[in-house]
Design a protein around this motif. Sequence first.
Motif, PDB file in Angstrom:
ATOM      1  N   ALA A 189      36.689  38.036 -58.367  1.00  0.00           N
ATOM      2  CA  ALA A 189      37.952  38.460 -57.777  1.00  0.00           C
ATOM      3  C   ALA A 189      38.123  39.975 -57.780  1.00  0.00           C
ATOM      4  CB  ALA A 189      39.117  37.799 -58.515  1.00  0.00           C
ATOM      5  N   TYR A 223      40.107  30.068 -59.435  1.00  0.00           N
ATOM      6  CA  TYR A 223      39.664  29.397 -58.215  1.00  0.00           C
ATOM      7  C   TYR A 223      39.633  27.886 -58.428  1.00  0.00           C
ATOM      8  CZ  TYR A 223      38.084  34.000 -56.618  1.00  0.00           C
ATOM      9  OH  TYR A 223      38.029  35.329 -56.228  1.00  0.00           O
ATOM     10  N   LEU A 258      41.421  30.808 -54.034  1.00  0.00           N
ATOM     11  CA  LEU A 258      42.006  31.679 -55.061  1.00  0.00           C
ATOM     12  C   LEU A 258      43.474  31.344 -55.279  1.00  0.00           C
ATOM     13  CD1 LEU A 258      41.653  34.283 -56.849  1.00  0.00           C
ATOM     14  CD2 LEU A 258      42.540  35.538 -54.879  1.00  0.00           C
ATOM     15  N   HIS A 292      34.783  36.365 -52.978  1.00  0.00           N
ATOM     16  CA  HIS A 292      35.469  35.123 -53.336  1.00  0.00           C
ATOM     17  C   HIS A 292      34.490  33.976 -53.520  1.00  0.00           C
ATOM     18  CE1 HIS A 292      39.467  36.653 -53.218  1.00  0.00           C
ATOM     19  NE2 HIS A 292      39.463  36.928 -51.925  1.00  0.00           N
TER      20      HIS A 292
END
Length: 235
Positions: free
Chosen positions: A77, A146, A115, A72
């Motif tokens: 992702a 993000y 996220l 992250h």
Amino acid sequence: MWNRDQLLSIDPTAADYVLGLFNRDHLEYHLLANPRKEPTLEEMTNFAVQALKKDPNGYFLFVEGGRIDMGHHATKARLALDETLEFAKAVKVAADLTDEEDTLIVVTADHAHTLSVNGYPVRGNNILGIGGMSWEDYLPYSTLSYSNGPGYKHPQEDGTRYDISGDDMSDANYEFPATVPLSSETHGGDDVAVFARGPWSHLYAGTFEQNFIPHVMAYASCVGNGRTVCDDNNN
């Protein structure tokens, strides 16, 4: 031991002490790792539980899926979610090898990330792909993005928003879009879930401070200087 073959060749119940050094730093992401060199988190958890459960006095085992966090921070992702699946496998093997009547298992995280899941993708849409089309600039947006991080996409030469339709989002190292450019994505401020099963797991209910988690572990396992279930049973 230093590789996966060695780990799988050893009887975990036969050794009193085992040291596994599978990388000079962090283990590689599961999707990028050499499967002959590096064991999975599930395999290491399986070995550890079997090695420790022979102790008649019980044991404490800490298992961390640390690459979830790193994925992250890099706004990658695909890697982060795959590491989450690997972590779920480790939880399952721990549950399969233990008895809910005498083993407390706690699964949680120390923080959230920025996220986000965006828009209204159709049912069955690839979560790691395009989520939809903006009604304002008629450019696509990803289902996942993000708030900040290295995945920031600079505007196009005409000043319009970056068009992700030409990106290879299937690449494991693809950096998903971020709103603010940072070299490393930040943690988020969300509450995180705590899942538990076993003795006294019902105490992990509602909303509580993070430092409450180890107090329940100590209470349930009768360790430490604080109040424990053993003290209460003796009163």
